[in-house]
Write a protein that holds these residues in place. Structure first.
Motif, PDB file in Angstrom:
ATOM      1  N   UNK A 583      33.472 -44.115   3.630  1.00  0.00           N
ATOM      2  CA  UNK A 583      32.985 -44.533   4.943  1.00  0.00           C
ATOM      3  C   UNK A 583      33.954 -45.527   5.573  1.00  0.00           C
ATOM      4  N   UNK A 584      34.326 -46.526   4.796  1.00  0.00           N
ATOM      5  CA  UNK A 584      35.201 -47.558   5.346  1.00  0.00           C
ATOM      6  C   UNK A 584      36.573 -46.978   5.686  1.00  0.00           C
ATOM      7  N   UNK A 585      37.071 -46.095   4.831  1.00  0.00           N
ATOM      8  CA  UNK A 585      38.380 -45.515   5.118  1.00  0.00           C
ATOM      9  C   UNK A 585      38.338 -44.649   6.369  1.00  0.00           C
ATOM     10  N   UNK A 586      37.294 -43.842   6.508  1.00  0.00           N
ATOM     11  CA  UNK A 586      37.189 -42.987   7.690  1.00  0.00           C
ATOM     12  C   UNK A 586      37.054 -43.839   8.947  1.00  0.00           C
ATOM     13  N   UNK A 587      36.302 -44.906   8.821  1.00  0.00           N
ATOM     14  CA  UNK A 587      36.099 -45.802   9.968  1.00  0.00           C
ATOM     15  C   UNK A 587      37.426 -46.419  10.397  1.00  0.00           C
ATOM     16  N   UNK A 600      35.957 -53.617  16.819  1.00  0.00           N
ATOM     17  CA  UNK A 600      35.028 -52.732  16.104  1.00  0.00           C
ATOM     18  C   UNK A 600      34.839 -53.161  14.666  1.00  0.00           C
ATOM     19  N   UNK A 601      35.843 -53.875  14.131  1.00  0.00           N
ATOM     20  CA  UNK A 601      35.686 -54.291  12.743  1.00  0.00           C
ATOM     21  C   UNK A 601      34.623 -55.369  12.626  1.00  0.00           C
ATOM     22  N   UNK A 602      34.437 -56.123  13.691  1.00  0.00           N
ATOM     23  CA  UNK A 602      33.404 -57.158  13.653  1.00  0.00           C
ATOM     24  C   UNK A 602      32.054 -56.553  14.010  1.00  0.00           C
ATOM     25  N   UNK A 603      32.022 -55.784  15.061  1.00  0.00           N
ATOM     26  CA  UNK A 603      30.771 -55.131  15.443  1.00  0.00           C
ATOM     27  C   UNK A 603      31.087 -53.803  16.079  1.00  0.00           C
ATOM     28  N   UNK A 604      30.306 -52.790  15.760  1.00  0.00           N
ATOM     29  CA  UNK A 604      30.600 -51.471  16.272  1.00  0.00           C
ATOM     30  C   UNK A 604      29.323 -50.678  16.445  1.00  0.00           C
ATOM     31  N   UNK A 605      29.429 -49.595  17.229  1.00  0.00           N
ATOM     32  CA  UNK A 605      28.230 -48.802  17.452  1.00  0.00           C
ATOM     33  C   UNK A 605      28.287 -47.461  16.717  1.00  0.00           C
ATOM     34  N   UNK A 606      29.268 -47.335  15.822  1.00  0.00           N
ATOM     35  CA  UNK A 606      29.321 -46.076  15.094  1.00  0.00           C
ATOM     36  C   UNK A 606      29.810 -46.325  13.679  1.00  0.00           C
ATOM     37  N   UNK A 607      29.586 -45.327  12.822  1.00  0.00           N
ATOM     38  CA  UNK A 607      30.194 -45.340  11.502  1.00  0.00           C
ATOM     39  C   UNK A 607      30.242 -43.907  10.976  1.00  0.00           C
ATOM     40  N   UNK A 608      30.619 -43.755   9.714  1.00  0.00           N
ATOM     41  CA  UNK A 608      30.734 -42.433   9.119  1.00  0.00           C
ATOM     42  C   UNK A 608      29.822 -42.339   7.918  1.00  0.00           C
ATOM     43  N   UNK A 609      29.014 -41.319   7.869  1.00  0.00           N
ATOM     44  CA  UNK A 609      28.120 -41.156   6.722  1.00  0.00           C
ATOM     45  C   UNK A 609      27.965 -39.690   6.363  1.00  0.00           C
ATOM     46  N   UNK A 610      27.481 -39.464   5.150  1.00  0.00           N
ATOM     47  CA  UNK A 610      26.966 -38.136   4.816  1.00  0.00           C
ATOM     48  C   UNK A 610      25.489 -38.339   4.475  1.00  0.00           C
ATOM     49  N   UNK A 627      31.125 -35.828   5.466  1.00  0.00           N
ATOM     50  CA  UNK A 627      31.028 -37.028   6.292  1.00  0.00           C
ATOM     51  C   UNK A 627      31.176 -36.664   7.749  1.00  0.00           C
ATOM     52  N   UNK A 628      30.431 -37.358   8.587  1.00  0.00           N
ATOM     53  CA  UNK A 628      30.616 -37.157  10.012  1.00  0.00           C
ATOM     54  C   UNK A 628      30.370 -38.472  10.715  1.00  0.00           C
ATOM     55  N   UNK A 629      30.907 -38.579  11.921  1.00  0.00           N
ATOM     56  CA  UNK A 629      30.745 -39.813  12.689  1.00  0.00           C
ATOM     57  C   UNK A 629      29.338 -39.833  13.262  1.00  0.00           C
ATOM     58  N   UNK A 630      28.652 -40.958  13.132  1.00  0.00           N
ATOM     59  CA  UNK A 630      27.314 -41.090  13.723  1.00  0.00           C
ATOM     60  C   UNK A 630      27.273 -42.337  14.588  1.00  0.00           C
ATOM     61  N   UNK A 631      26.490 -42.227  15.653  1.00  0.00           N
ATOM     62  CA  UNK A 631      26.281 -43.404  16.481  1.00  0.00           C
ATOM     63  C   UNK A 631      25.116 -44.167  15.887  1.00  0.00           C
ATOM     64  N   UNK A 632      25.279 -45.454  15.777  1.00  0.00           N
ATOM     65  CA  UNK A 632      24.206 -46.246  15.179  1.00  0.00           C
ATOM     66  C   UNK A 632      23.121 -46.512  16.203  1.00  0.00           C
ATOM     67  N   UNK A 635      19.223 -51.007  17.612  1.00  0.00           N
ATOM     68  CA  UNK A 635      18.848 -52.230  16.900  1.00  0.00           C
ATOM     69  C   UNK A 635      19.503 -52.334  15.531  1.00  0.00           C
ATOM     70  N   UNK A 636      20.385 -51.415  15.221  1.00  0.00           N
ATOM     71  CA  UNK A 636      20.931 -51.411  13.875  1.00  0.00           C
ATOM     72  C   UNK A 636      21.740 -52.674  13.587  1.00  0.00           C
ATOM     73  N   UNK A 637      21.623 -53.155  12.390  1.00  0.00           N
ATOM     74  CA  UNK A 637      22.405 -54.323  11.981  1.00  0.00           C
ATOM     75  C   UNK A 637      23.703 -53.904  11.315  1.00  0.00           C
ATOM     76  N   UNK A 638      23.931 -52.589  11.290  1.00  0.00           N
ATOM     77  CA  UNK A 638      25.005 -52.062  10.451  1.00  0.00           C
ATOM     78  C   UNK A 638      26.381 -52.125  11.041  1.00  0.00           C
ATOM     79  N   UNK A 639      26.497 -52.238  12.356  1.00  0.00           N
ATOM     80  CA  UNK A 639      27.792 -52.055  12.986  1.00  0.00           C
ATOM     81  C   UNK A 639      28.898 -52.948  12.461  1.00  0.00           C
TER      82      UNK A 639
END
Lengths: 830, 428
Positions: A583-587, A600-610, A627-632, A635-639
């Motif tokens: 995930x981190x590498x794809x991001x 984006x490294x501090x805060x972002x609206x997307x990431x990569x997951x399976x 893996x595919x890119x998803x928009x968070x 309210x997600x805290x994940x970005x």
């Protein structure tokens, strides 16, 4: 300042040492009464010495020996530190009397000037450029130089691990060459050349068909076993378990690939009984997942392929099977000579024996023989109408047959450097191995060596390969850049080519880059940029993504304290570790290739997951293993990186989280203001923690001690915000106690030293975004360290600041950062 | 992971064993490891290490003494060691943190790290004996020897490879006393010679390079020169071993090869003592699993594995006791023979050999890896006690702390090993 390390690493006494060194090297001290005191020294005396002088040395810093004349690196670094702290407004601390703004301005400008002149005078003093390959770079270079497939071949497997400095394993000064490693190089050179020759071997392609009886001849199971593999009718083989340490499907008849090469494997298989009738929880399988088949390439010489995992295993692919519908799956896989493919049921039940005992007792009692529970019996005590293996209705992987065809003809477009023993080929080999045209003396030397081998009785071919082996042990090969020969001006271009390719590819320059270097134009900004862009688009740039994220984000630490197997079963069941890294590498790769802002490294609206990572994060509606890119969600805290499980796991110890570790990680790798290590000689304080239960309460008591508080007020608040995530990065609102019961609410509020407060990690990220210039400086320094292969310090400060300014003008894109670094004088004109 | 198949040429007729570290890979990382000659009479007797691992553990009730300290009573399993009470220490409460899995985890006995997680540690899951062996380097003919009866070995290298073991008596005997046939020696000599000539030519390259480097880089390049010199020295030593005659002995293996388990174990102990006595090696490990065929133990009718799953059944425990007492009796005999052999003017071979005896399995019946049975003898430590390391405020003492102490006594300069949290306290 780059002498500080992550909290958990072996404490460096660097600061202690160089503070002492300062004292001995800088003779004129601030205490000399006969010298007129300069403004800067006066400032230090008034505002710093009380806590950083003879009586007290807070945070191990002592400034009473500082002199206006900066004559060595250590004092320069110290002055730079002072300057930074004042510039950031961190010093003097807010509860101390503050200097007037005019005083501060004057101080800052004087010190800045002094540092500049120090830089000029100290500039070429001991700039070390010599650095050897680290393991990764050695492997990649062998791959590219000799054209060897490295999937199952690793000549560096006996090499000692490379030392990491602040996470970076390509810092020249810390990459030591020892006798042990030299011996490894001799061995690796020999193995690599042998491998290159072996992989050129041409054989008649084979086509084998392996059927059920080739995999197993066991017709039935009469007692519950871990190893459920049966061939009831002779037409197919069923595998009902997934224990990686136990048996796998392997056909002994297939002796192994006849030569290195690509093979086409076709497997006819299906999934049986995915929808099984047993209650949920009876078998530890996810009924909603398709049954998956895994192909593994393994070396039968290392261990019996059918009997469980070994170190030569390489997972080739995992595919989902159709239910009750045999299909043929085709794979094109690389096999080293002698390797064999084995099949494994990837996501089936583990500890099947225990489950089987329960299921048989409850649902299939008629299949019990009198010795059905005797682990040591090999024959049934009576013959029944139906056996356990026949009655069991749990999921199985069913394999009908496997075809192996190959090898494909070799790719003969690449020149074979080893094929033709001649002077010409020797020069060719030297050119590529040394990454520059060899000097006449060098060619002569190796020609003489070649001749001596012939004189010793070797054949021409053998003598040539021995010579190549020797070349692979030369310092001109093993060190990334070898210093210029005054006679050759294009040498600079070649060195730049090496520096560029090891930065972007962790490997040697390709033919095109060498050609551009040969033309002498590489150092021209336009050409340099064009090559950089080309190289970033090449698949070899994966190395930059992987190695830089491992180093900068300390992801190499993941698993150094493996998460507790009982508390965090998901981590192992779902193999989260490689997924987190991916995930981190794809991001990072996305931000790089699309030139997105580093914010984006501090805060972002997307990431990569399976699907597995999505489940781990609680993100809905993600199916499939890719893996595919998803928009968070809003309210997600994940970005951003602070929401990545990789970072959150790397900053935990596998059992519990530590706000201190995570806080320090952010200070070091995002804000670039790492706190010093805790003082080594201070008595370990026994703060009274009776009655304190949450981590916040425990650390609050530590903050009551003044010497600790200074740093912890910077560290802890950040760490508390991150308490929303457990040791493997799952979100939590409450802490659980040992028996899993949820006990206390996670309190993520905090206040930064600046006075700004936040309620949770989302608000903290907004505050961090305000410090984006500081982040840009941190990231630039980190990337510059990686690019140059050496630590950067006060001397590179002007270059860093120029890059940061220009980067901001351009919108802070990550690719722009790479380009700015490459075209900067510090990289280009070295 | 590439198997070391160049070493396979060393297998075969038993003259030289598959010992991956014979000449190539592991050299002493300490420049001050002493020069050695084949006869070590002139040196102060160096330290040796022997590690013995039982796959099936030892019945805890009969192994761990009731009381701690000096005045403890020897429980059933330790009674064969009666005459040697002041020469060994029994440990209770030590184990490897985070390790579980029963048999799947017994391979962590000497490392504390599972092989599947080896690549996460800087030194892999290297076992304590191999760490010691690296320190010895090429001072002895064999950097280390690994024995395995009835199963795999107990020694792992730093890259996660289980080191192949010797399981035939003849193989070990030949390694110690049988001269290598000329053809093999020629081939090995050939490799040494090639490597030496490679080092010559690359050394010239480096010398030419040195003239062009800056002052700072020159120091870096010096590392290269030092490394070449180190390797040249090792190559010379290994080549010298090639032509050094092996030790001679009057000891003979029985004419008809023994068939029973007990005879095998006993003879391997004898060969281990000879190996140490002739300084053919200073580091040995032995893994003892299960027998095939005749156990040689009167009164044992069931399989070893079966018996270890005693489930507290009296009959099974009796038979298990016979097996386990055999093991400790053999240990006693071995320690006794070391004690009677002189290593230096004032020291017996036992004083100069640390012998670790134990298992990676704490309780075979429950398959627990907690509270490993561990016994350390010899090595010049102050023995004679039963030391208990109870879980103090939740923190257990890792067994690797003991291993670290052993390594430090052995001469390895390190402050950590495996999953150690420090050097073991309480034993000097």
């Amino acid at each position: 300042m780059h002498k500080f390390t992550l909290f958990r690493e072996r404490p460096r006494i660097a600061f202690f040492v160089f503070a002492m060194t300062c004292a001995s090297l800088v003779p004129a001290s601030i205490l000399h009464a006969d010298e007129p005191e300069t403004q800067s020294l006066g400032y230090v005396r008034t505002h710093c010495l009380r806590c950083h002088g003879e009586e007290e040395q807070n945070a191990d810093r002592r400034f009473d020996f500082l002199d206006d004349e900066i004559s060595d690196h250590e004092s320069a670094e110290l002055w730079q530190e002072v300057l930074d702290a004042v510039n950031r407004g961190e010093m003097p601390p807010e509860d101390e009397p503050q200097p007037s703004s005019q005083e501060t301005t004057e101080f800052v400008s004087r010190v800045t000037r002094n540092l500049k002149s120090a830089r000029d005078s100290l500039s070429t003093a001991s700039q070390q450029r010599f650095r050897r390959f680290n393991r990764q770079e050695y492997r990649n270079t062998i791959r590219d130089l000799l054209g060897v497939n490295m999937d199952s071949f690793d000549p560096t497997n006996t090499f000692p691990a490379d030392d990491r400095v602040e996470g970076f394993d390509n810092v020249g000064e810390h990459l030591v060459l020892s006798g042990y490693l030299m011996q490894c190089y001799l061995e690796a050179a020999s193995q690599s050349i042998e491998k290159a020759i072996q992989s050129r071997q041409v054989v008649t392609p084979i086509h084998e068909t392996l059927r059920a009886n080739d995999f197993s001849e066991r017709r039935f199971l009469f007692r519950p076993e871990q190893n459920f593999i049966v061939n009831p009718t002779g037409q197919y083989v069923d595998v009902a378990h997934s224990d990686p340490d136990l048996a796998r499907l392997h056909a002994r008849r297939f002796r192994g690939a006849p030569a290195d090469g690509y093979y086409t494997i076709r497997v006819k298989a299906e999934g049986i009984h995915r929808e099984h009738p047993y209650p949920r929880g009876a078998l530890n399988v996810d009924r909603d997942e398709p049954i998956k088949m895994q192909i593994i390439a393994t070396d039968p010489k290392l261990a019996r392929p059918g009997s469980g995992q070994n170190s030569s295993d390489r997972i080739v692919e995992t595919v989902p099977l159709a239910d009750h519908e045999p299909r043929v799956f085709e794979f094109r896989i690389w096999l080293d000579k002698g390797f064999v493919p084995v099949i494994r049921y990837a996501n089936g039940p583990i500890n099947l024996r225990a489950s089987l005992v329960r299921l048989v007792k409850k649902f299939h009692p008629e299949t019990q023989t009198t010795n059905w529970l005797d682990v040591f019996s090999t024959e049934p005590s009576e013959i029944l109408d139906v056996w356990i293996s026949g009655a069991y209705e749990g999921p199985r992987l069913r394999v009908h047959q496997m075809d192996i065809e190959g090898p494909e003809p070799r790719d003969s477009s690449k020149p074979d450097l080893l094929a033709n023993p001649s002077s010409q080929s020797l020069v060719e080999f030297l050119y590529r191995a040394f990454r520059r045209p060899p000097l006449t003396s060098e060619t002569a030397r190796y020609e003489a060596f070649y001749q001596s081998r012939i004189d010793g009785g070797e054949s021409e071919q053998a003598a040539f390969t021995t010579t190549c082996q020797a070349i692979l042990c030369s310092p001109n090969f093993l060190y990334v850049e070898t210093p210029p020969d005054p006679g050759q001006s294009e040498d600079k271009n070649y060195r730049l080519a090496s520096r560029l390719s090891y930065f972007l590819w962790s490997s040697m320059p390709d033919d095109e880059l060498l050609r551009v270097a040969a033309s002498g134009k590489l150092s021209e900004p336009k050409t340099l940029l064009a090559q950089t862009r080309r190289m970033l688009k090449d698949s070899r740039a994966e190395a930059l993504v992987e190695n830089f994220t491992n180093s900068w984000l300390h992801l190499h630490e993941i698993g150094s304290m493996p998460p507790d197997t009982q508390k965090f079963t998901a981590y192992y069941d779902r193999q989260l570790e490689p997924l987190m890294r991916r995930e981190t590498q794809l991001f990072f790769a996305e931000v790089l290739h699309d030139n997105l802002s580093i914010e984006h490294f501090i805060d972002s609206d997307f990431t990569f997951v399976n699907r597995y990572l999505a489940a781990h994060y609680g993100l809905p509606n993600v199916q499939g293993d890719e893996f595919r890119r998803v928009t968070l969600p809003e309210e997600s805290l994940r970005g951003g990186l602070l929401g990545h499980a990789s970072v959150l796991t790397a900053t935990s110890n596998g059992v519990e989280t530590s706000p201190v570790t995570r806080g320090i990680w952010v200070l070091e790798n995002i804000l670039g203001s790492p706190p010093p290590p805790p003082p080594p000689d201070v008595e370990p304080l026994e703060p009274d923690i009776r009655g304190a239960t949450t981590i916040r309460e425990q650390l609050a008591k530590h903050r009551n001690v003044a010497t600790c508080a200074e740093c912890h007020r910077k560290i802890d608040p950040i760490g508390f915000a991150l308490e929303s995530f457990d040791p493997i990065g799952s979100f939590r609102r409450q802490y659980g106690n040992d028996s899993g019961k949820l006990v206390r609410i996670v309190d993520t509020t905090g206040t930064l030293p600046s006075g700004e407060s936040f309620a949770d990690i989302a608000e903290l990220k907004q505050l961090l975004l305000k410090q984006k210039t500081q982040f840009a400086k941190c990231l630039t320094e980190k990337m510059l360290t990686y690019a140059l292969g050496r630590e950067v310090g006060f001397q590179e400060r002007p270059a860093v600041e120029a890059i940061v300014d220009e980067l901001a003008e351009r919108g802070n894109g990550l690719r722009d950062l790479v380009e700015l670094i490459v075209t900067s004088d510090v990289f280009n004109k070295n | 992971m590439k198997p070391l198949n160049r070493r396979r040429m060393l297998r075969g007729t038993g003259a030289v064993i598959a010992l991956p570290f014979l000449e190539s890979l592991s050299f002493s990382s300490h420049a001050n490891a002493s020069e050695s000659t084949a006869d070590n009479g002139t040196n102060a007797a160096p330290m040796r290490m022997v590690c013995i691992g039982l796959e099936y553990g030892l019945y805890p009730t009969d192994f761990f003494p009731q009381r701690t300290g000096r005045d403890y009573e020897l429980p059933r399993l330790l009674s064969p060691l009666d005459g040697l009470k002041s020469d060994f220490t029994v440990f209770s409460g030590l184990d490897h943190p985070g390790i579980s899995g029963g048999h799947q985890a017994t391979h962590t006995f000497l490392s504390g790290i599972r092989s599947s997680q080896a690549n996460q540690y800087p030194e892999g899951n290297i076992t304590v004996d191999q760490k010691a062996a690296e320190h010895v380097g090429a001072q002895t003919r064999y950097q280390s020897m690994q024995l395995g009866l009835g199963g795999g070995g107990v020694s792992w290298s730093r890259n996660g490879v289980e080191i192949p073991t010797i399981d035939r008596l003849q193989t070990m005997f030949d390694a110690l006393f049988q001269e290598t046939p000329q053809s093999k020696r020629t081939r090995q000599a050939g490799t040494f010679a090639v490597n030496r000539s490679i080092l010559d030519v690359v050394g010239e390259d480096a010398a030419a390079l040195k003239k062009r480097v800056s002052a700072g880089d020159s120091t870096k390049l010096d590392e290269y020169f030092t490394s070449i010199r180190e390797v040249e020295k090792r190559l010379e030593q290994s080549a010298a071993w090639l032509n050094k005659p092996k030790a001679k002995t009057n000891f003979k293996l029985p004419k008809t090869p023994p068939t029973s388990f007990t005879e095998h174990v006993a003879l391997f102990y004898d060969l281990m003592k000879l190996a140490l006595q002739t300084d053919s090696t200073r580091v040995i490990s032995m893994a003892i699993h299960v027998w095939k065929g005749d156990s040689g133990l009167a009164g044992v009718t069931k399989g070893y594995h079966d018996l270890s799953h005693h489930g507290r059944d009296e009959a099974k425990l009796d038979q298990l006791g016979i097996i386990e007492r055999f093991h400790t009796a053999q240990l006693a005999r071995f320690l006794g023979s070391l004690k009677e052999t002189q290593a230096a003017d004032d020291a017996s071979l036992l004083d100069r050999t640390m012998v670790l005896f134990g298992s990676g399995l704490g309780n075979a019946s429950s398959h627990s890896n907690r509270n490993l049975p561990l016994l350390l003898a010899g090595g010049g430590f102050q023995h004679g006690e039963h030391k208990e390391y109870s879980a103090d405020a939740g923190a257990k003492t890792p067994a690797c702390n003991l291993y670290l102490l052993m390594l430090q006594r052995f001469g390895v300069e390190s402050d950590r090993f495996g999953t150690s949290t420090g050097t073991l306290e309480g034993l000097r």
